[in-house]
Design a protein around this motif. Structure first.
Motif, PDB file in Angstrom:
ATOM      1  N   ILE A  40      29.811  -8.635   9.818  1.00 12.39           N
ATOM      2  CA  ILE A  40      29.531  -8.754  11.254  1.00 12.39           C
ATOM      3  C   ILE A  40      29.820 -10.188  11.709  1.00 12.39           C
ATOM      4  N   CYS A  41      29.327 -11.164  10.941  1.00  6.88           N
ATOM      5  CA  CYS A  41      29.496 -12.578  11.318  1.00  6.88           C
ATOM      6  C   CYS A  41      30.962 -12.981  11.291  1.00  6.88           C
ATOM      7  N   ASP A  42      31.711 -12.441  10.329  1.00  8.05           N
ATOM      8  CA  ASP A  42      33.135 -12.758  10.264  1.00  8.05           C
ATOM      9  C   ASP A  42      33.815 -12.287  11.551  1.00  8.05           C
ATOM     10  N   ARG A  43      33.468 -11.090  11.967  1.00  3.25           N
ATOM     11  CA  ARG A  43      34.047 -10.518  13.198  1.00  3.25           C
ATOM     12  C   ARG A  43      33.656 -11.351  14.424  1.00  3.25           C
ATOM     13  N   LEU A  44      32.398 -11.857  14.433  1.00  2.00           N
ATOM     14  CA  LEU A  44      31.895 -12.574  15.614  1.00  2.00           C
ATOM     15  C   LEU A  44      32.080 -14.086  15.513  1.00  2.00           C
ATOM     16  N   ALA A  89      23.684   1.804   1.265  1.00  3.14           N
ATOM     17  CA  ALA A  89      23.679   0.453   0.666  1.00  3.14           C
ATOM     18  C   ALA A  89      24.690   0.383  -0.472  1.00  3.14           C
ATOM     19  N   ARG A  90      24.710   1.437  -1.290  1.00  2.00           N
ATOM     20  CA  ARG A  90      25.687   1.487  -2.398  1.00  2.00           C
ATOM     21  C   ARG A  90      27.116   1.424  -1.844  1.00  2.00           C
ATOM     22  N   GLU A  91      27.346   2.206  -0.788  1.00  4.63           N
ATOM     23  CA  GLU A  91      28.700   2.258  -0.235  1.00  4.63           C
ATOM     24  C   GLU A  91      29.102   0.899   0.365  1.00  4.63           C
ATOM     25  N   ILE A  92      28.152   0.269   1.048  1.00  2.00           N
ATOM     26  CA  ILE A  92      28.434  -1.043   1.659  1.00  2.00           C
ATOM     27  C   ILE A  92      28.762  -2.068   0.555  1.00  2.00           C
ATOM     28  N   ASN A  93      27.942  -2.098  -0.482  1.00  2.00           N
ATOM     29  CA  ASN A  93      28.174  -3.075  -1.557  1.00  2.00           C
ATOM     30  C   ASN A  93      29.454  -2.778  -2.330  1.00  2.00           C
ATOM     31  N   ASP A  94      29.739  -1.493  -2.519  1.00  2.43           N
ATOM     32  CA  ASP A  94      30.975  -1.132  -3.240  1.00  2.43           C
ATOM     33  C   ASP A  94      32.226  -1.450  -2.419  1.00  2.43           C
ATOM     34  N   HIS A  95      32.070  -1.493  -1.105  1.00  7.05           N
ATOM     35  CA  HIS A  95      33.220  -1.755  -0.236  1.00  7.05           C
ATOM     36  C   HIS A  95      33.555  -3.254  -0.156  1.00  7.05           C
ATOM     37  N   LYS A  96      32.590  -4.097  -0.509  1.00  6.61           N
ATOM     38  CA  LYS A  96      32.772  -5.541  -0.295  1.00  6.61           C
ATOM     39  C   LYS A  96      34.006  -6.099  -1.023  1.00  6.61           C
ATOM     40  N   PRO A  97      34.280  -5.736  -2.286  1.00  7.66           N
ATOM     41  CA  PRO A  97      35.480  -6.285  -2.943  1.00  7.66           C
ATOM     42  C   PRO A  97      36.764  -5.970  -2.160  1.00  7.66           C
ATOM     43  N   GLU A  98      36.846  -4.767  -1.644  1.00  9.82           N
ATOM     44  CA  GLU A  98      38.037  -4.365  -0.889  1.00  9.82           C
ATOM     45  C   GLU A  98      38.205  -5.245   0.358  1.00  9.82           C
ATOM     46  N   TRP A  99      37.079  -5.544   0.987  1.00  9.75           N
ATOM     47  CA  TRP A  99      37.093  -6.393   2.184  1.00  9.75           C
ATOM     48  C   TRP A  99      37.593  -7.801   1.831  1.00  9.75           C
ATOM     49  N   VAL A 100      37.130  -8.322   0.683  1.00 12.88           N
ATOM     50  CA  VAL A 100      37.579  -9.654   0.248  1.00 12.88           C
ATOM     51  C   VAL A 100      39.086  -9.625  -0.011  1.00 12.88           C
ATOM     52  N   VAL A 101      39.577  -8.563  -0.650  1.00 14.10           N
ATOM     53  CA  VAL A 101      41.017  -8.450  -0.928  1.00 14.10           C
ATOM     54  C   VAL A 101      41.801  -8.426   0.391  1.00 14.10           C
ATOM     55  N   GLY A 102      41.260  -7.739   1.384  1.00 21.09           N
ATOM     56  CA  GLY A 102      41.904  -7.714   2.716  1.00 21.09           C
ATOM     57  C   GLY A 102      42.041  -9.119   3.288  1.00 21.09           C
ATOM     58  N   LYS A 103      41.009  -9.930   3.105  1.00 18.74           N
ATOM     59  CA  LYS A 103      41.040 -11.325   3.594  1.00 18.74           C
ATOM     60  C   LYS A 103      42.124 -12.121   2.847  1.00 18.74           C
ATOM     61  N   VAL A 104      42.241 -11.863   1.542  1.00 21.68           N
ATOM     62  CA  VAL A 104      43.244 -12.586   0.740  1.00 21.68           C
ATOM     63  C   VAL A 104      44.647 -12.193   1.206  1.00 21.68           C
ATOM     64  N   LYS A 105      44.853 -10.906   1.432  1.00 21.42           N
ATOM     65  CA  LYS A 105      46.174 -10.439   1.887  1.00 21.42           C
ATOM     66  C   LYS A 105      46.549 -11.128   3.202  1.00 21.42           C
ATOM     67  N   ALA A 106      45.594 -11.181   4.119  1.00 18.99           N
ATOM     68  CA  ALA A 106      45.862 -11.810   5.419  1.00 18.99           C
ATOM     69  C   ALA A 106      46.204 -13.290   5.227  1.00 18.99           C
ATOM     70  N   ALA A 107      45.487 -13.964   4.313  1.00 18.47           N
ATOM     71  CA  ALA A 107      45.735 -15.396   4.073  1.00 18.47           C
ATOM     72  C   ALA A 107      47.125 -15.602   3.476  1.00 18.47           C
ATOM     73  N   ILE A 108      47.542 -14.700   2.595  1.00 16.84           N
ATOM     74  CA  ILE A 108      48.877 -14.809   1.976  1.00 16.84           C
ATOM     75  C   ILE A 108      49.954 -14.679   3.060  1.00 16.84           C
ATOM     76  N   LEU A 109      49.774 -13.697   3.931  1.00 14.94           N
ATOM     77  CA  LEU A 109      50.758 -13.499   5.005  1.00 14.94           C
ATOM     78  C   LEU A 109      50.840 -14.717   5.910  1.00 14.94           C
ATOM     79  N   ASP A 110      49.683 -15.355   6.157  1.00 14.77           N
ATOM     80  CA  ASP A 110      49.638 -16.592   6.961  1.00 14.77           C
ATOM     81  C   ASP A 110      50.481 -17.687   6.321  1.00 14.77           C
ATOM     82  N   VAL A 111      50.330 -17.804   4.988  1.00 16.11           N
ATOM     83  CA  VAL A 111      51.068 -18.849   4.253  1.00 16.11           C
ATOM     84  C   VAL A 111      52.574 -18.612   4.411  1.00 16.11           C
ATOM     85  N   VAL A 112      52.988 -17.358   4.287  1.00 13.98           N
ATOM     86  CA  VAL A 112      54.421 -17.037   4.417  1.00 13.98           C
ATOM     87  C   VAL A 112      54.869 -17.283   5.860  1.00 13.98           C
ATOM     88  N   LYS A 113      54.029 -16.870   6.801  1.00 15.24           N
ATOM     89  CA  LYS A 113      54.376 -17.026   8.224  1.00 15.24           C
ATOM     90  C   LYS A 113      54.521 -18.503   8.614  1.00 15.24           C
TER      91      LYS A 113
END
Ligand code: SAJ
Length: 420
Positions: free
Chosen positions: A231-235, A287-311
Motif C-alpha cells: 500500500i505504501c509503495d503505491r502511495l 495471510a498465507r496468500e499475502i505472504n506467499d505473494h510477496k516474493p513475486e512482488w519483489v521480483v516485479g520491482k527488480v524487473k522494473a528497475a532492470i528496464l529503467d537501467v536499460v532505458k
C-alpha cells in the motif's frame, strides 16, 4: 517413573530434547530413519547446526546416557518429533507420524506414555492413538479405556526458536495436552525432568490448536506488515517510517515487512487450520496468500528497475545489467536456505536473463539449487562492485555494517528496511 526415554526423530527438535533428558542422567534411546544421523550422533557429533548442542551431545554420548539407533527399543516413554509437511493442495502429510506409530507399536508395554510433539492438525493425537491401537489389540489406549488405559497418549508441542533451541527448551512455558487427565499428569512429570518454565495442563485438541494458533498469529501479523508495504509503495510513503510512527501508540505493535515468510513452521502451520476449517479460516488463509505473494512482488520491482537501467542507457541489453542479491537465508544471521523467500527471489531473478550476483555471508559457496544458473557467488565487496540494481533480501549483520556503501550504489530495492 521415567528412567528410559525414547525419542523418535532426531532432528532440530528431537535431538536437543533427547540430549536434555540425557543431561539429566536419564537413559535416552534416540531413533531415526537416517543412518547418517544415527552414526554421527553415536560418534558424539551432530548433523545439524544449533548453538550449544554439539557440546551437550558429545557429553551425553560419551557418558553413555544417549544412544542412537534405527529401530525402536522398549522404554518408559516415547516422544515423537518427526516432520509434518504438506502435500499438493496444502493437505497435511501425516505419513511420518503414522510410520513412527507403526515402528514403536511392537515395543510398547503396559504403563507406557506416548507423546506427540510434531506440529499437527487438530485430531492427530487421536489418530495416533488409533494407529497404535490397531497395531496392538492386546493393549488398551485412552480412546478405549480412558484413565485406565495401558498406554497413555498426550500432545505437547515445542515453541522454540532455531538458534536458541537449547535455552528455550528449558525456559519456555510448555502446553501439556493429555488425551486423559492421567496422560497430562504423566507428561507433566516427564517434562519436569528438564523444563524450568511452567507446564500448563490442557487437553490434546486444545494443545494441537494452540501450536497452530501461535504460528498463525505471527503469520497474520507479518501479512499485515507486508500488505502495508504494498500500500505504501503505491502511495509513495516510507513504510518503515510509518510503522515506527504507528508503533508509538501504546496498543499498536506492527511487525516488519520483508521478502516473504520462510522457514518450516510459520509458512506451513496455518494451512493445517485452513485444511480443517476452510470456510471459517478466512483471515488465516488470506495471510498465507499475502505472504506467499510477496516474493513475486519483489521480483516485479527488480524487473522494473532492470528496464529503467536499460532505458536510461546505463546498459544496452538486459544481459548487461548486474543485479546483486543481498542474502539468501530465510531470516537474518542464519545459514538455513530451505523454504527461503530470498532464495525463491534469487532464482526468479536468474530467469530474467540479467547478470546475477548473490551474496550470502553465512554460506561458503553458491548453493546447489543455484548451480547451473547464471548466478555468481560473490562476497559483499565484489557484489557491490558495478552493481546496477541491488536487492536487499535479508537483514544480515554483515549488510547492516555496510549500509552506507550499499546506499551509494546503483538502484537499491530494500525489501527488509536495511537502509532505514
Ligand atoms: N518475519 C518477517 N517479519 C517479522 C518477523 C519475521 O517477515 O517481523 C519472517 C522471517 O524473516 C522469516 C519468517 O518470518 O522468513 C519466520 O521467522 P520467525 O523468526 O518469525 O519464526 P521461525 O519460523 O524461525 O520460528 C517460529 C516461532 N514461532 C513464533 O514466533 C510464534 C517459534 O517460536 C516456533 O517454535 C517455530 O516457528 C516453530 O517451530 O513452529
Amino acid at each position: 517413573m521415567f528412567e528410559t526415554i525414547s525419542m523418535i526423530g532426531l532432528g532440530y527438535i528431537g535431538l536437543p530434547t533427547a540430549t536434555l533428558f540425557a543431561s539429566r542422567r536419564k537413559t535416552v534411546i534416540g531413533v531415526d530413519v537416517n543412518p547418517h544421523a544415527v552414526d554421527t550422533i553415536n560418534q558424539g557429533k551432530i548433523h545439524i547446526v544449533e548453538p550449544e548442542l554439539d557440546i551437550l551431545v558429545h557429553a551425553a554420548v560419551s557418558e553413555k546416557y544417549l544412544r542412537a539407533t534405527l529401530t525402536p527399543e522398549p522404554a518408559d516413554a516415547f516422544l515423537i518429533a518427526v516432520p509434518t509437511p504438506f502435500l499438493d493442495g496444502y493437505k497435511p502429510d501425516l505419513s511420518y507420524i503414522e510410520a513412527s506409530a507403526k515402528a514403536i507399536a511392537p515395543v510398547l508395554i503396559k504403563g507406557n506414555l506416548v507423546i506427540l510433539e510434531s506440529t499437527s492438525p487438530v485430531g492427530t493425537t487421536e489418530q495416533l492413538a488409533q494407529w497404535l491401537a490397531e497395531a496392538r489389540p492386546d493393549l488398551t489406549f485412552p480412546q478405549q479405556a480412558g484413565e485406565q488405559a495401558d498406554v497413555q497418549v498426550a500432545y505437547c508441542p515445542e515453541r522454540v526458536l532455531p538458534g536458541r533451541v537449547v535455552h528455550e527448551l528449558v525456559s519456555n512455558d510448555r502446553v501439556i495436552g493429555g488425551m486423559t487427565q492421567k496422560a497430562t499428569e504423566m507428561a507433566t512429570e516427564l517434562y519436569r525432568i528438564f523444563v524450568e518454565g511452567a507446564l500448563v495442563p490442557t487437553n490434546a485438541r486444545t494443545a494441537e490448536m494452540c501450536k497452530l494458533t501461535e504460528n498463525s498469529f505471527r503469520d497474520v501479523n507479518i501479512a499485515f506488515a507486508n500488505e502495508l508495504s504494498l500500500i505504501c509503495d503505491r502511495l509513495n510513503i516510507n513504510v518503515w517510517e510509518l510503522i515506527s510512527l504507528a508503533n508509538r501508540h501504546p496498543r499498536v505493535n506492527i511487525l516488519q515487512p520483508g521478502a516473504g515468510v520462510g522457514g518450516h513452521c510459520i509458512a506451513v502451520d496455518p494451512w493445517f487450520i485452513v485444511d480443517k476449517t476452510p470456510e471459517e479460516a478466512r483471515i488465516i488463509r488470506m495471510a498465507r496468500e499475502i505472504n506467499d505473494h510477496k516474493p513475486e512482488w519483489v521480483v516485479g520491482k527488480v524487473k522494473a528497475a532492470i528496464l529503467d537501467v536499460v532505458k536510461n542507457g546505463t546498459a544496452k541489453h538486459i544481459e548487461d545489467v548486474k543485479v546483486t542479491c543481498l542474502g539468501l537465508a530465510f531470516k537474518p544471521d542464519i545459514d538455513d536456505l530451505r523454504e527461503s523467500p530470498a532464495m525463491e527471489i534469487a532464482k526468479k531473478i536468474c530467469e530474467i536473463g540479467c547478470s546475477v550476483s548473490v551474496v550470502e555471508p553465512n554460506v561458503s559457496t553458491l548453493p546447489a539449487s543455484l548451480k547451473g544458473s547464471n548466478a555468481l557467488y560473490e562476497d559483499i565487496q565484489e557484489g557491490l562492485q558495478h552493481a546496477d540494481v541491488i536487492v536487499v533480501l535479508v537483514k544480515h549483520k554483515e549488510f547492516i555494517a555496510e549500509k552506507n556503501k550499499i546506499n551509494m550504489h546503483g538502484k537499491v530495492i530494500d525489501a527488509v528496511g536495511l537502509l532505514e
